[in-house]
Scaffold this active site. Structure first.
Site, PDB file in Angstrom:
ATOM      1  CB  THR A 111     -12.047 -38.300  34.710  1.00 21.96           C
ATOM      2  OG1 THR A 111     -11.603 -38.923  35.911  1.00 21.96           O
ATOM      3  CG2 THR A 111     -13.555 -38.141  34.727  1.00 21.96           C
TER       4      THR A 111
ATOM      5  CG  ASN B  69      -1.223 -30.473   7.510  1.00 22.22           C
ATOM      6  OD1 ASN B  69      -0.632 -31.474   7.129  1.00 22.22           O
ATOM      7  ND2 ASN B  69      -0.634 -29.535   8.217  1.00 22.22           N
TER       8      ASN B  69
ATOM      9  CB  CYS C 272       7.405 -21.445  15.252  1.00 19.31           C
ATOM     10  SG  CYS C 272       8.416 -21.619  16.701  1.00 19.31           S
TER      11      CYS C 272
END
Lengths: 379, 356
Positions: A235, A152, A323
């Site tokens: 769910t 990435n 961060c």
């Protein structure tokens, strides 16, 4: 688009959903029952999930029974790594986990949470490829190789050719973080035991991901429940799943032209940057890379200062690792690839998409050149 | 034509948050920045400041005000400048004021440097102080209330003062909190002020014991005649004027009157022994007053919480000042700052080196 993404060059972090995507979502988001219910309302919800599942499977070239929906790639990585480690330990008593510093922090975190296994960190060669050579012949049952498909931060692709050929004869497990792949390159998933994908990286909503788990491989879920064949409790996130399906439809229709467009922009960016500035180093120019990524080291410049100056001008770009607590650590990937800390702190990642235009890229380069010339050098 | 860009230091506290708001509403192009100096665990639970929670709060306020925001990691440099100075001063038997070191070496220095990088003409903080011009020189003017912070700002240079804004100058502390509530800056409106030292959670002695314990050398308590009265835990543990925590019982109220670091001794005495008539001040920063060799009168504060008193200042050849108080002062502690005022304006300031 209501909010312009013309100055957004951080596509590897996430992509916005398109206007078409949003309106299609709203059109198709009917009031739904719970897919676990036995009645017609439940069946309707279940039908939506299964239709999407089949679509994902077709896009990836796998069986629909191998697709499981999660909250994202982070969760998928954790499920796979922890689950595989557990069953391998039970079956073999001893497990070797192979990985490298190319991996995304969430994979490294998942690794850190596994106990009782031998963790082997592979070094990287000068092309940024994990070094399997000394282990290649010994790889076998009880081994788990964790290897991402495309990095990435730098955009460079990992060469799976040798691994694939070993995999067909030797019985080790292979988990592949494929998060950066959809929409940017093609990848054959043969030989993968498990893989992780993230919806928002290819234009779906945030908060939905896919775990690929090869048929015949069984391991416990992170926490038990009845959904996703007891494999992933909770769910189902219907709107997220629907979103995956819409994003895939968009890719099927437009992927090729989007990739051509994006590659043109990325290449133009790199050409201008190299022509107009000195002390520039772009990672992996000679390697196979994602068509949209450019990791640039601006020697002598504080990357954070450059990023923030660009931010104030409206441009979104990225440092290696962000961060929110305010201390930015240099990219662990760049350090593992041989950058010094200073070089890593001078590096920015630019990742392009079909939302960008040539005009936008040119103004980005203008802004970079102006800012780099203005900023003080690091001492 | 929009107003210039201002880089506003935001600590995550109510003062700097409202300062940012005031600048924004006055039409300035505001950029918020937190200088993260300290990230002890439980940073926001008590009095410390600029830990992770505070960065989150500052970021949230910046988002509410719709201004760009950056957090700068200064932990390393804070440790090397402010904390190390704090430790070494105490070990030398002096009483440091770390806020002064921080403002001088860190806050304003880096703030202005960053301002250049982000093309901001000015910087701003949430200090309660004003800037005025007098006879061609810029100076800090104190505020009329007890929250006045002019004392910690005496080290600012003329060049620095030219680029600093103190948006809270004309307001009372209570008004600031009201404004925070009015503007729905709820995260900070109810936050207590960070008082005392931002990196010390409870007592500075515990901090020193935890961080430089190996350097603490026990020594002697001595009396006015030099007679040994008992053992001390190391000169760093004491400060001039201290009465409590001496661990010694002399049947009368006993104070630390002097610290003799070379002999590792702490002198004890009665209250009247604390009074000093003169002191020597060095490391001077001339503010409203231009450097001079002529003696002059001024009002001086020798501690943050101290009512200014009249004094006579005699500049010395070596650049230091010999200061005589009109009335003897108690608790004159080397290492503390002496700030000289005239009608509320900071004339100059420096460090107390010795007293007699």
């Amino acid at each position: 688009m209501t909010i312009s993404f013309a100055k957004y060059f951080d596509s590897n972090a996430t992509l916005p959903i398109s206007d078409f995507h949003r309106s299609t979502l709203l059109e198709n988001l009917e009031p739904m029952g719970n897919a676990s219910s036995l009645h017609a309302y439940g069946r309707r919800a279940k039908d939506l999930i299964e239709t999407c599942r089949e679509k994902c499977a077709r896009y990836l070239g796998v069986d629909h029974r191998e697709i499981f929906f999660t909250s994202g790639a982070t969760e998928a990585n954790h499920i796979a790594i922890r689950g595989l480690s557990k069953i391998l330990l039970e079956a073999h008593g001893q497990v070797r986990l192979f990985y490298s510093q190319l991996e995304h922090p969430c994979v490294l975190d998942a690794l850190a949470s596994v106990e009782g296994v031998t963790k082997i960190e592979l070094s990287l060669d000068r092309f940024g490829q994990p070094q399997f050579d000394s282990y290649r012949s010994s790889l076998g049952a009880g081994d788990l190789v964790i290897c991402m498909a495309a990095n990435n931060e730098t955009g460079h692709l990992i060469d799976f050719v040798d691994l694939h050929s070993s995999k067909s004869t030797q019985e080790f497990e292979l988990h592949v973080d494929m998060v950066q792949v959809p929409g940017k390159c093609k990848f054959a998933m043969s030989g993968f035991t498990t893989a992780s994908l993230s919806g928002h990286k290819f234009g779906a909503l945030k908060g939905i991901g896919i775990l690929f788990k090869k048929r015949g491989v069984d391991f416990p879920a992170l926490f038990k429940g009845s959904q996703e064949k007891t494999f992933r409790a909770g769910t189902e996130n219907l709107i997220g799943i629907l979103s995956l399906s819409i994003a895939i439809d968009e890719l099927l229709e437009k992927e090729k032209q989007w990739q051509a467009h994006t590659k043109r922009l990325r290449d133009h960016f790199e050409q201008r940057i190299q022509n107009e500035l000195t002390g520039i180093n772009i990672y992996g120019l000679a390697s196979d890379r994602l068509i949209n990524t450019s990791n640039v080291c601006f020697e002598g410049i504080d990357g954070e200062s450059l990023l923030f100056s660009l931010d104030l001008l409206g441009y979104a770009v990225s440092l290696g690792s962000a961060c929110s607590s305010g201390s930015v650590e240099p990219s662990h990937v760049l350090l593992a690839l041989g950058y010094t800390e200073s070089q890593a702190r001078s590096s920015l990642r630019f990742s392009f998409s079909h939302h960008n235009t040539l005009e936008g890229v040119n103004s980005l380069v203008d802004a970079i050149v102006k800012t780099v010339r203005r900023l003080p050098r690091k001492d | 034509m929009s107003k210039p860009r201002v880089l506003c230091a935001m600590s995550g506290g109510v003062d700097s948050s409202v300062a940012a708001y005031l600048l924004k509403s006055a039409g300035y192009d505001v950029v918020g920045m937190t200088m993260k100096t300290w990230s002890a665990d439980g940073g926001s639970a008590n009095r410390s400041c600029c830990g992770i929670d505070d960065v989150d709060d500052a970021r949230r306020i910046a988002a509410q005000l719709d201004i760009p925001y950056i957090a700068l990691d200064m932990e390393d440099i804070f440790q090397k400048t402010v904390i190390q100075d704090f430790q070494s001063e105490y070990l030398k038997g002096r009483t440091p004021n770390p806020c002064i070191v921080c403002n001088y070496k860190l806050k304003f220095g880096y703030l202005l440097q960053k301002a250049d990088e982000v093309e901001a003409e000015y910087v701003a903080t949430g200090h309660y102080a004003r800037i005025v011009e007098k006879d061609g020189r810029l100076a800090v003017l104190s505020c009329d209330h007890e929250k006045d912070q002019s004392y910690v700002l005496y080290n600012l240079s003329q060049a620095q003062l030219a680029r600093i804004m103190f948006p809270l100058a004309d307001f009372d502390k209570d008004k600031i909190r009201d404004m925070a509530w009015e503007q729905k800056l709820t995260r900070v409106a109810a936050k207590p002020d960070s008082v005392e030292i931002c990196f010390v959670k409870d007592d500075y002695r515990n901090f020193l014991k935890t961080t430089v314990n190996e350097k603490l050398q026990p020594g002697e308590f001595i009396g006015n005649d030099g007679q040994v009265l008992g053992k001390n835990e190391g000169v760093a543990m004491y400060t001039v004027g201290q009465r409590k925590g001496l661990g010694i019982n002399l049947n009368e109220k006993t104070y630390v009157t002097e610290i003799l670091p070379e002999k590792n001794q702490v002198r004890l005495g009665r209250r009247q022994d604390l009074f000093r008539k003169e002191m020597r001040v060095n490391r001077i920063n001339w503010m409203a007053k231009a450097p001079t060799t002529e003696s002059f009168e001024a009002q001086v504060k020798i501690r943050y919480q101290h009512e200014p008193v009249k004094c006579f200042v005699a500049p010395q050849a070596d650049g230091s000042l010999q200061v005589e108080f009109s009335t003897a002062q108690e608790q004159v502690a080397p290492g503390q700052s002496a700030v000289f005022y005239d009608q509320g304006i900071v004339l100059l300031g420096g460090l107390i080196d010795s007293c007699s």
